[in-house]
Write an enzyme that holds these catalytic residues in place. Sequence first.
Site, PDB file in Angstrom:
ATOM      1  N   HIS A  48      46.400  -9.423   0.074  1.00 53.44           N
ATOM      2  CA  HIS A  48      47.587 -10.222  -0.271  1.00 53.44           C
ATOM      3  C   HIS A  48      48.661  -9.354  -0.931  1.00 53.44           C
ATOM      4  O   HIS A  48      49.855  -9.571  -0.731  1.00 53.44           O
ATOM      5  CB  HIS A  48      47.220 -11.348  -1.248  1.00 53.44           C
ATOM      6  CG  HIS A  48      46.711 -12.601  -0.591  1.00 53.44           C
ATOM      7  ND1 HIS A  48      47.437 -13.300   0.344  1.00 53.44           N
ATOM      8  CD2 HIS A  48      45.558 -13.294  -0.750  1.00 53.44           C
ATOM      9  CE1 HIS A  48      46.749 -14.374   0.726  1.00 53.44           C
ATOM     10  NE2 HIS A  48      45.596 -14.387   0.091  1.00 53.44           N
ATOM     11  N   CYS A  80      41.999 -19.495   3.147  1.00 54.28           N
ATOM     12  CA  CYS A  80      42.995 -19.041   2.178  1.00 54.28           C
ATOM     13  C   CYS A  80      43.889 -20.222   1.801  1.00 54.28           C
ATOM     14  O   CYS A  80      44.306 -20.969   2.683  1.00 54.28           O
ATOM     15  CB  CYS A  80      43.826 -17.922   2.832  1.00 54.28           C
ATOM     16  SG  CYS A  80      45.115 -17.266   1.785  1.00 54.28           S
ATOM     17  N   LEU A  81      44.176 -20.359   0.510  1.00 53.36           N
ATOM     18  CA  LEU A  81      45.056 -21.451   0.051  1.00 53.36           C
ATOM     19  C   LEU A  81      46.421 -21.380   0.734  1.00 53.36           C
ATOM     20  O   LEU A  81      47.091 -22.395   0.872  1.00 53.36           O
ATOM     21  CB  LEU A  81      45.293 -21.344  -1.462  1.00 53.36           C
ATOM     22  CG  LEU A  81      44.150 -21.701  -2.402  1.00 53.36           C
ATOM     23  CD1 LEU A  81      44.628 -21.573  -3.846  1.00 53.36           C
ATOM     24  CD2 LEU A  81      43.610 -23.093  -2.136  1.00 53.36           C
ATOM     25  N   HIS A 133      40.029  -9.405   0.388  1.00 54.59           N
ATOM     26  CA  HIS A 133      40.987 -10.437   0.795  1.00 54.59           C
ATOM     27  C   HIS A 133      42.173 -10.492  -0.182  1.00 54.59           C
ATOM     28  O   HIS A 133      43.333 -10.561   0.240  1.00 54.59           O
ATOM     29  CB  HIS A 133      40.246 -11.785   0.860  1.00 54.59           C
ATOM     30  CG  HIS A 133      41.089 -12.990   1.177  1.00 54.59           C
ATOM     31  ND1 HIS A 133      40.875 -13.769   2.296  1.00 54.59           N
ATOM     32  CD2 HIS A 133      42.128 -13.571   0.514  1.00 54.59           C
ATOM     33  CE1 HIS A 133      41.769 -14.771   2.310  1.00 54.59           C
ATOM     34  NE2 HIS A 133      42.526 -14.675   1.240  1.00 54.59           N
ATOM     35  N   GLU A 134      41.865 -10.434  -1.482  1.00 57.86           N
ATOM     36  CA  GLU A 134      42.937 -10.544  -2.483  1.00 57.86           C
ATOM     37  C   GLU A 134      43.815  -9.293  -2.500  1.00 57.86           C
ATOM     38  O   GLU A 134      45.037  -9.402  -2.603  1.00 57.86           O
ATOM     39  CB  GLU A 134      42.359 -10.820  -3.881  1.00 57.86           C
ATOM     40  CG  GLU A 134      41.665 -12.178  -4.018  1.00 57.86           C
ATOM     41  CD  GLU A 134      42.492 -13.364  -3.532  1.00 57.86           C
ATOM     42  OE1 GLU A 134      43.727 -13.357  -3.713  1.00 57.86           O
ATOM     43  OE2 GLU A 134      41.908 -14.296  -2.939  1.00 57.86           O
ATOM     44  N   GLY A 186      39.776 -17.061  -5.219  1.00 56.18           N
ATOM     45  CA  GLY A 186      40.693 -15.988  -5.575  1.00 56.18           C
ATOM     46  C   GLY A 186      42.128 -16.442  -5.431  1.00 56.18           C
ATOM     47  O   GLY A 186      42.411 -17.435  -4.738  1.00 56.18           O
ATOM     48  N   GLN A 189      51.119 -15.187  -3.692  1.00 59.69           N
ATOM     49  CA  GLN A 189      50.888 -16.550  -3.193  1.00 59.69           C
ATOM     50  C   GLN A 189      51.685 -17.594  -3.966  1.00 59.69           C
ATOM     51  O   GLN A 189      51.803 -18.733  -3.527  1.00 59.69           O
ATOM     52  CB  GLN A 189      49.390 -16.902  -3.255  1.00 59.69           C
ATOM     53  CG  GLN A 189      48.548 -16.101  -2.273  1.00 59.69           C
ATOM     54  CD  GLN A 189      47.100 -16.529  -2.342  1.00 59.69           C
ATOM     55  OE1 GLN A 189      46.347 -16.011  -3.150  1.00 59.69           O
ATOM     56  NE2 GLN A 189      46.722 -17.489  -1.529  1.00 59.69           N
TER      57      GLN A 189
HETATM   58 CO    CO Z   1      44.095 -15.785   0.436  1.00 61.19          CO
END
Ligand code: CO
Length: 169
Positions: free
Chosen positions: A147, A101-102, A143-144, A54, A59
């Site tokens: 963000h 997470c990235l 999770h997304e 995702g 981000q």
């Molecule tokens: Co993330």
Amino acid sequence: MATLPIIQIRKGYFKTKITSLRLKSTGVTSFGDELQSIIDDLIETLEKSKIAVGLSAPQVGILLRISLINLDLERKKPTIVLINPKIISLSGKKDKKKESCLSVPGYRGEVERRYKLEIEAKDRFSKSQKIKTEGFLARVIQHEIDHLDGILYIDRMKDPNKLEPVDFF
Ligand code: CO
């Protein structure tokens, strides 16, 4: 199309609030060319990653309510685009799983989330869609959407000291 650099937060900076990762994103109101190129770039950025399932616009420093999901790491399935996603309901058992997470490279940690969810979102052409799902996909969507509200998975860990180093980033 372009791959966009991911904003990352490193250990020692987890409580820093003044970063785009910690801000609440604004709803998308215009579905024109600019949005379409942002989405194309986000899709390319997500699909070029060998580990991401995702990606959300904050981000890459764009504070708009856009989240993408692609659980297929071979990228044979199309990326799902969620614009202005809203959770309609969270239900089912509480489920604990490890997340990464990235934007928090080098770690993973256990987060408790609800097993089932129902959301409403627009697609990239402003068409409304409803998604009812459970398990891993329900977790990734939560999770997304976090963000978009400036929340990272590390904020939801019961014990943030239990972050584990991993080497797949
Ligand atoms: Co993330």
